[in-house]
Design a protein around this motif. Sequence first.
Motif, PDB file in Angstrom:
ATOM      1  N   TYR A 102       0.844  -1.188   0.000  1.00 27.07           N
ATOM      2  CA  TYR A 102       0.000   0.000   0.000  1.00 27.07           C
ATOM      3  C   TYR A 102       0.883   1.242   0.000  1.00 27.07           C
ATOM      4  O   TYR A 102       1.830   1.332   0.794  1.00 27.07           O
ATOM      5  CB  TYR A 102      -0.908  -0.011   1.235  1.00 27.07           C
ATOM      6  CG  TYR A 102      -1.567   1.312   1.544  1.00 27.07           C
ATOM      7  CD1 TYR A 102      -2.456   1.898   0.640  1.00 27.07           C
ATOM      8  CD2 TYR A 102      -1.308   1.988   2.732  1.00 27.07           C
ATOM      9  CE1 TYR A 102      -3.062   3.112   0.919  1.00 27.07           C
ATOM     10  CE2 TYR A 102      -1.914   3.194   3.030  1.00 27.07           C
ATOM     11  CZ  TYR A 102      -2.794   3.759   2.115  1.00 27.07           C
ATOM     12  OH  TYR A 102      -3.377   4.963   2.398  1.00 27.07           O
ATOM     13  N   SER A 103       0.603   2.173  -0.906  1.00 25.33           N
ATOM     14  CA  SER A 103       1.267   3.476  -0.922  1.00 25.33           C
ATOM     15  C   SER A 103       2.785   3.292  -1.068  1.00 25.33           C
ATOM     16  O   SER A 103       3.234   2.735  -2.077  1.00 25.33           O
ATOM     17  CB  SER A 103       0.859   4.267   0.332  1.00 25.33           C
ATOM     18  OG  SER A 103       1.215   5.616   0.237  1.00 25.33           O
ATOM     19  N   ASN A 104       3.578   3.677  -0.089  1.00 27.46           N
ATOM     20  CA  ASN A 104       5.027   3.504  -0.216  1.00 27.46           C
ATOM     21  C   ASN A 104       5.404   2.037  -0.401  1.00 27.46           C
ATOM     22  O   ASN A 104       6.332   1.716  -1.152  1.00 27.46           O
ATOM     23  CB  ASN A 104       5.737   4.095   1.006  1.00 27.46           C
ATOM     24  CG  ASN A 104       7.247   3.957   0.945  1.00 27.46           C
ATOM     25  OD1 ASN A 104       7.850   3.280   1.772  1.00 27.46           O
ATOM     26  ND2 ASN A 104       7.865   4.580  -0.048  1.00 27.46           N
ATOM     27  N   GLY A 105       4.673   1.134   0.241  1.00 33.33           N
ATOM     28  CA  GLY A 105       4.913  -0.292   0.059  1.00 33.33           C
ATOM     29  C   GLY A 105       4.593  -0.759  -1.345  1.00 33.33           C
ATOM     30  O   GLY A 105       5.278  -1.620  -1.904  1.00 33.33           O
ATOM     31  N   ALA A 106       3.541  -0.169  -1.957  1.00 33.42           N
ATOM     32  CA  ALA A 106       3.222  -0.482  -3.348  1.00 33.42           C
ATOM     33  C   ALA A 106       4.314   0.027  -4.281  1.00 33.42           C
ATOM     34  O   ALA A 106       4.630  -0.604  -5.292  1.00 33.42           O
ATOM     35  CB  ALA A 106       1.871   0.132  -3.733  1.00 33.42           C
ATOM     36  N   ASN A 107       4.920   1.157  -3.917  1.00 28.68           N
ATOM     37  CA  ASN A 107       5.947   1.750  -4.780  1.00 28.68           C
ATOM     38  C   ASN A 107       7.218   0.910  -4.803  1.00 28.68           C
ATOM     39  O   ASN A 107       7.804   0.693  -5.870  1.00 28.68           O
ATOM     40  CB  ASN A 107       6.249   3.177  -4.318  1.00 28.68           C
ATOM     41  CG  ASN A 107       5.023   4.072  -4.361  1.00 28.68           C
ATOM     42  OD1 ASN A 107       4.079   3.811  -5.099  1.00 28.68           O
ATOM     43  ND2 ASN A 107       5.018   5.122  -3.560  1.00 28.68           N
ATOM     44  N   ILE A 108       7.657   0.430  -3.637  1.00 31.62           N
ATOM     45  CA  ILE A 108       8.866  -0.411  -3.630  1.00 31.62           C
ATOM     46  C   ILE A 108       8.572  -1.734  -4.333  1.00 31.62           C
ATOM     47  O   ILE A 108       9.409  -2.248  -5.088  1.00 31.62           O
ATOM     48  CB  ILE A 108       9.425  -0.630  -2.198  1.00 31.62           C
ATOM     49  CG1 ILE A 108      10.819  -1.287  -2.246  1.00 31.62           C
ATOM     50  CG2 ILE A 108       8.490  -1.465  -1.340  1.00 31.62           C
ATOM     51  CD1 ILE A 108      11.912  -0.439  -2.832  1.00 31.62           C
ATOM     52  N   LEU A 109       7.372  -2.274  -4.135  1.00 30.85           N
ATOM     53  CA  LEU A 109       7.009  -3.526  -4.798  1.00 30.85           C
ATOM     54  C   LEU A 109       6.957  -3.343  -6.315  1.00 30.85           C
ATOM     55  O   LEU A 109       7.457  -4.186  -7.068  1.00 30.85           O
ATOM     56  CB  LEU A 109       5.667  -4.027  -4.266  1.00 30.85           C
ATOM     57  CG  LEU A 109       5.085  -5.272  -4.935  1.00 30.85           C
ATOM     58  CD1 LEU A 109       6.052  -6.443  -4.902  1.00 30.85           C
ATOM     59  CD2 LEU A 109       3.752  -5.646  -4.291  1.00 30.85           C
TER      60      LEU A 109
END
Length: 199
Positions: A102-109
């Motif tokens: 989600y959000s920053n976690g979605a971006n790294i993924l």
Amino acid sequence: MTDPYHARLRAPDPGAPLIFAFHGTGGTEDQFFDLVRQVRPDAGIVSPRGDVSEGGAARFFRRTGEGVYDMDDLALRTARMAGYVADHKAAHPGAPIYGFGYSNGANILASVMMARPELFDRVGLLHPLIPWDPAAADLTGRRVLITAGRRDPICPWPLSERLIGWTSAQGAEVATEIHDGGHEIRQGEVAALAGLLTG
């Protein structure tokens, strides 16, 4: 295996997938752990805590402002995360590898998916923000869910739309869940994510 991240872990039951869960800015390894347990009780879980602190809030890479990424840092941390995922994948040979963030976690993924498309079989990107033009990546055979809010002040809808188009153009099987709200996760997104993780 030396673990570069503080994480909550659970080994998968035989035949079950290994699911990586990546929190948003200010989240922790606990943010989505119980959600995965509810949706997919048999799954293995790798839920790392971001190793960058922004005013005390955990993140997975640095930024210089809202939507302005430190691209050198992102490249470094994408490579580190890709290695981390690869190590866990090697430890569970034969297990399907799913990931969502989600959000920053979605971006790294998303960044890992773009750099190492072979690592994940299924990917869920909840409110991602990809402000750069990604290079081509072969996502043939991958299932990708992208969710967004049309009035999201952090992830502008045109950039979400562009990412959906790019992912589809790379050969992925893309599903979307779009609502008229902002940056919050709504029930329809949770249901779509559950479908990705269990279907």
